[in-house]
Structure formats: C-alpha cells, structure tokens
Design a protein around this motif. Structure first.
Motif, mmCIF file in Angstrom:
data_model
loop_
_atom_site.group_PDB
_atom_site.id
_atom_site.type_symbol
_atom_site.label_atom_id
_atom_site.label_comp_id
_atom_site.label_asym_id
_atom_site.label_seq_id
_atom_site.Cartn_x
_atom_site.Cartn_y
_atom_site.Cartn_z
ATOM 1 N N GLU A 1 19.659 -11.641 17.060
ATOM 2 C CA GLU A 1 19.348 -11.816 15.643
ATOM 3 C C GLU A 1 18.764 -13.205 15.411
ATOM 4 O O GLU A 1 19.398 -14.216 15.732
ATOM 5 C CB GLU A 1 20.604 -11.630 14.792
ATOM 6 C CG GLU A 1 20.374 -11.776 13.297
ATOM 7 C CD GLU A 1 21.622 -11.489 12.484
ATOM 8 O OE1 GLU A 1 21.652 -11.887 11.301
ATOM 9 O OE2 GLU A 1 22.566 -10.874 13.032
ATOM 10 N N THR B 1 17.313 -7.813 15.211
ATOM 11 C CA THR B 1 17.155 -8.196 13.805
ATOM 12 C C THR B 1 16.276 -9.439 13.743
ATOM 13 O O THR B 1 16.531 -10.422 14.437
ATOM 14 C CB THR B 1 18.520 -8.502 13.154
ATOM 15 O OG1 THR B 1 19.330 -7.323 13.178
ATOM 16 C CG2 THR B 1 18.342 -8.956 11.716
ATOM 17 N N ARG C 1 15.363 -3.276 15.004
ATOM 18 C CA ARG C 1 15.841 -2.199 14.143
ATOM 19 C C ARG C 1 15.889 -2.627 12.678
ATOM 20 O O ARG C 1 15.830 -1.791 11.779
ATOM 21 C CB ARG C 1 17.249 -1.762 14.581
ATOM 22 C CG ARG C 1 17.311 -1.200 15.998
ATOM 23 C CD ARG C 1 16.496 0.072 16.118
ATOM 24 N NE ARG C 1 16.589 0.668 17.446
ATOM 25 C CZ ARG C 1 15.770 0.419 18.458
ATOM 26 N NH1 ARG C 1 14.771 -0.460 18.277
ATOM 27 N NH2 ARG C 1 15.903 0.988 19.631
ATOM 28 N N HIS C 2 15.979 -3.943 12.451
ATOM 29 C CA HIS C 2 16.081 -4.480 11.088
ATOM 30 C C HIS C 2 15.101 -5.645 10.971
ATOM 31 O O HIS C 2 15.209 -6.635 11.693
ATOM 32 C CB HIS C 2 17.517 -4.955 10.823
ATOM 33 C CG HIS C 2 17.738 -5.496 9.435
ATOM 34 N ND1 HIS C 2 18.544 -4.871 8.513
ATOM 35 C CD2 HIS C 2 17.266 -6.608 8.808
ATOM 36 C CE1 HIS C 2 18.556 -5.574 7.388
ATOM 37 N NE2 HIS C 2 17.784 -6.636 7.552
ATOM 38 N N GLU D 1 13.111 -8.344 8.204
ATOM 39 C CA GLU D 1 12.997 -8.904 6.863
ATOM 40 C C GLU D 1 11.804 -9.852 6.821
ATOM 41 O O GLU D 1 11.703 -10.756 7.648
ATOM 42 C CB GLU D 1 14.274 -9.653 6.462
ATOM 43 C CG GLU D 1 15.486 -8.756 6.308
ATOM 44 C CD GLU D 1 16.674 -9.458 5.669
ATOM 45 O OE1 GLU D 1 16.458 -10.513 5.027
ATOM 46 O OE2 GLU D 1 17.803 -8.958 5.806
ATOM 47 N N MET E 1 11.716 0.406 14.286
ATOM 48 C CA MET E 1 12.443 -0.195 13.168
ATOM 49 C C MET E 1 13.016 0.892 12.268
ATOM 50 O O MET E 1 12.380 1.901 11.994
ATOM 51 C CB MET E 1 11.494 -1.098 12.390
ATOM 52 C CG MET E 1 12.065 -1.684 11.104
ATOM 53 S SD MET E 1 10.956 -2.861 10.325
ATOM 54 C CE MET E 1 9.413 -1.940 10.295
ATOM 55 N N GLN E 2 14.248 0.620 11.747
ATOM 56 C CA GLN E 2 14.916 1.571 10.873
ATOM 57 C C GLN E 2 15.035 1.072 9.429
ATOM 58 O O GLN E 2 15.109 1.877 8.509
ATOM 59 C CB GLN E 2 16.313 1.889 11.421
ATOM 60 C CG GLN E 2 16.267 2.560 12.785
ATOM 61 C CD GLN E 2 17.640 2.693 13.404
ATOM 62 O OE1 GLN E 2 18.631 2.176 12.888
ATOM 63 N NE2 GLN E 2 17.715 3.377 14.536
ATOM 64 N N LYS E 3 15.065 -0.255 9.256
ATOM 65 C CA LYS E 3 15.161 -0.800 7.894
ATOM 66 C C LYS E 3 14.209 -1.982 7.756
ATOM 67 O O LYS E 3 14.139 -2.855 8.617
ATOM 68 C CB LYS E 3 16.591 -1.253 7.576
ATOM 69 C CG LYS E 3 16.737 -1.806 6.150
ATOM 70 C CD LYS E 3 18.177 -2.125 5.794
ATOM 71 C CE LYS E 3 18.285 -2.647 4.358
ATOM 72 N NZ LYS E 3 19.686 -2.944 3.963
#
Length: 461
Positions: A266, A298, A321-322, A324, A348-350
């Motif tokens: 992350e 992330t 996967r996440h 921003e 990626m899921q979100k």
C-alpha cells in the motif's frame, strides 16, 4: 400505605447500582476508556469507590477541543488562543494534574493535542517520560497550530526516552505520532532502533527533520510509515531492506528511494508544488516506486495540476485492487490520464476519484472543456465494480468524469458520491459553501441519477 410497585422499582435500581459499583477494576478502567477524559474524571463524584477509578485510566487523551473548549468559550483554538498565557497554563496544569495523580501501572494511549510554545518544553519532557514508564502503546504529540510552530523537547526526544527507561526494560510502544515536534534524524533513528514493538510511525510537519532512513539497521519491525512535510526541511526519505506494509508521503517534492521492500502493498504519494516539472512527476513511476510497482495492491496518487500539459504513460499495475486518484477537474487532459490508469490497473476492483477545483478570491475559474480519449484508446474495464467520487461539486467537468466512468466500466455495480470538500486530500468543513454552488451540485446530482442505469447502485453521502 407503602406502594409495592415503587418498592420493587427501587429495589431493581439499587440492584443495578450495586452491580455497577462492584464491577472489577479492570472492567471499570475499560468503561472509562470510552469516555472523554474530562467526563472520566467527573465520575469521581458518583461514589466512594469511583472516587479514584479515573486515576487508573488506560487512555489519557488530552484534547483541548473535547475537554477544555467549554471552559474557554472558544469554538476552535486559533493563534491568539495559544498566545494567551492563561490558556496555555490552564492546559498544562490540567495535563500535569492528571499525570501526577495517575496510579495505574499501565497506560495504553497517551495523547497531547494543543499548540504549546517552547517555554513548556520541560513539562512535555515530563509527560513523555511518564508515558514511556507506564509502558504506553500509543503515544501522540500534536503541537500543531495555524502558525506552524514546532516544539523542541527540552532535552531532545532521544535523550528524554533514554532517561525514561533503562535498556534492561522492554518498551511497549507500538504507535508513535509526532506533529509539529522539533525532532531530528538522530531522534527518529533512536526511536526505530530502541523500540522493538514499534509498528506504526507518523511524522507530520517536523521542520528540523532533514532526512528519514528506514532500514535493517533502523526500524526493521516497522509496518506502517506516514510522513507529511508541507514545510521546508525534509530533503529525502530512504527505505531499504525493511518490512513495511504501507507507506504514505504528502508534501513538497523530495528525493524518495524505495528498495527491497517485499511486503509493501500500500503506497500513497501526494507531492505538490507549483514549480514542479513534468519530468519530476514522471519519477514517481520510473524511479521512486519502480522497485515495488508489481506487488502493490493499493495505490493513492495526487494528480492535481499534473496533466494539464501532457498525459504521461502509466506502467502496468497488475496487482492493484484499490486505486485512488486526486485530480484537478479543471485540467483539460484529466479524462485521458484517468483512462491511462484504468487501463494500467486491469484487475482493479475499486476506484476513488478525489476532486479538486480551481478557485480565485474574486471569481470562480471558467469551466474547462475536458478532452475525451479517442474511442480507439478507451479502456473497457471488466473487473472494476465500485467507483467513489469524493469532493463532488456541480461543475460540468465533475459530471463529465462520472459519466465517462459509467460508460467505460462495463462491470460497474455501484457509484458513491461524496460531496465533502477537500484540502490536500483531507475532508474539510464545507459549512461556508456558496448557495449557488450548493444548488448547482444538487442539480448535477439529479441529472446523474437520471442517467445512471438501473443495474448500478447510486448512493449520495
């Protein structure tokens, strides 16, 4: 004649009170740990047994806003508050009084949150020593204020910690948070090498910290590192042969080196400066994160002001996967840059888009016509299920980004709209929002709800 129902009721109340009064002390300590410190101390008037229960509190949170605001009649402490000697002394006396009366063997959390000046350095030394001797697990020293002053602990942080415990003892510190504290590179190295249980370190706006090193020599057991540097001072961060799981940096551009960090999954990078060139932005992927890109799950990246002149390529990020992205909605090429990230993060899921907007004191900047990616270059994502928009306003660019994502993501199941305002990635108070801006946002949300397919869940926070 005595009322039998009243007698029964009084008996039940008395039984409940007896049960409460007779709870074991460790249970009472846990109950008080959920109360603000001021209210925990106030329980001393409940009964003779409760008179000293608070003196064994496991969580000592000396937060001015929660505990002293009613005494000073201030809604928020400002620069003039801590210039007020009386206010400073009142806060210090409160903390000192609790520390001197505390008789419990341990303290799980010790938090000081108030902008004190250097004249109180010796008191702060005393509080730190107290916390360490009580085998504190979470230590928070937050001396931040609008003037961005920093406290230099009277004897230097590492000297204070050395005095607080002998090397034969086993320190329990797991989480250390330092904000606007005048610590040095030597202080941080001492902390990392002397606290074997330390898993989380957060350093924010400490201008005397020029360099930060995490390696097999310093901080081998550190799992989470967060650094914020919106002041001049910090020049570089070097992380190598470390067991970090997450790393976050926000502030002015610095030299960042990450190497041999096999557990890192992350990462959050937010570097912002008007003088930063596109060449420097490219270093995020070509140098700073090049050694760990394939393992990240992330990723948070600040694109604010980065893509107005050129869309830069994004390497494949197969394990993300996440994701921003903080974006400036007024950048004409922002849609193309978002599309590049979607294509790079194929599993990626979100996706979270954190929106920023250009403003001026005199007027709002005019709307910018966002350039859409060519149809041949648009990615149709098949794994992304959730899109969250934070900082949504009623601007055409914001609506266009959401509309584009709903078209590009064929697997989309949920869209979440959060209208909170952002400053440097953090949610801020939006109570002063312009009425026209609020109405524009309301109409934009109405339009989005109308065009969202029935198969997609649409939520507004």
């Amino acid at each position: 004649m005595e009322n039998p129902k009243a007698t029964i009721s009084e008996g039940v109340k008395q039984k409940d009170q007896d049960t409460l009064w007779n709870l074991p002390n460790d249970i009472l300590d846990q109950i008080l740990s959920f109360l603000p410190l001021k209210e925990a101390v106030a329980t001393s008037v409940l009964s003779r047994k409760w008179r000293y229960v608070w003196t064994s509190c496991l969580a000592l949170d000396f937060d001015f806003e929660k505990n002293m605001k009613p005494l000073t009649h201030r809604s928020h402490y400002q620069d003039q508050d801590f210039e007020d000697k009386q206010c400073q002394c009142q806060y210090v006396n409160w903390v000192d009084g609790v520390v001197e009366r505390h008789i419990g063997p341990n303290v799980e959390k010790f938090r000081v949150c108030f902008p004190l000046n250097l004249s109180f350095g010796l008191f702060i030394d005393k509080w730190v020593k107290f916390a360490i001797k009580k085998r504190v697990e979470v230590l928070v020293l937050d001396f931040s204020a609008h003037s961005h002053r920093s406290i230099y602990l009277g004897n230097g942080l590492c000297d204070v910690l050395t005095q607080a415990f002998g090397y034969s003892e086993y320190p329990a510190l797991k989480h250390l948070y330092l904000k606007s504290v005048g610590v040095t590179t030597r202080d941080i190295e001492f902390v990392l090498s002397s606290f074997p249980c330390l898993e989380q370190l957060e350093v924010s706006n400490c201008p005397n910290l020029m360099s930060l090193i995490v390696s097999s020599l310093f901080g081998l057991n550190l799992k989470h590192l967060a650094v914020e540097a919106w002041q001049d001072g910090l020049v570089n961060i070097r992380i190598s042969e470390a067991n970090l799981v997450s790393f976050s940096y926000s502030g002015y551009p610095i030299e960042l080196e990450l190497s041999n960090v096999p557990l890192l999954v992350e990462v959050s990078i937010s570097e912002r400066d008007g003088a930063v060139t596109d060449d420097h932005r490219a270093l995020i992927f070509t140098q700073q994160l090049s050694g760990c890109l394939s393992q990240l799950r992330t990723l948070r990246i600040d694109l604010n002001g980065m893509v107005d002149r050129e869309v830069y390529s994004v390497p494949a990020l197969p394990n993300i996967r996440h994701l921003e992205l903080e974006v400036l909605v007024d950048d004409s090429l922002v849609l193309e840059q978002i599309n590049c990230f979607i294509e790079a993060c194929s599993y990626m899921q979100k996706l979270v888009i954190r929106m920023q907007f250009k403003y001026s004191e005199e007027f709002m900047y005019p709307e910018v016509n966002l350039k859409e990616p060519a149809a041949a270059n648009t990615c149709s994502h098949h794994h992304l299920e959730v899109v969250e928009i934070v900082g949504f306003h009623g601007r055409k660019g914001a609506v266009k980004i959401v509309t584009f994502l709903m078209k590009a993501v064929v697997s989309l199941k949920e869209v979440v709209i959060n209208s909170a305002q952002l400053f440097r990635g953090e949610v801020v108070d939006d109570s002063d929002e312009d009425v026209e801006e609020e109405e524009a946002r309301r109409q934009a949300l109405h339009e989005l709800k109308r065009i969202v397919p029935a198969a997609i869940s649409f939520r507004c926070l």
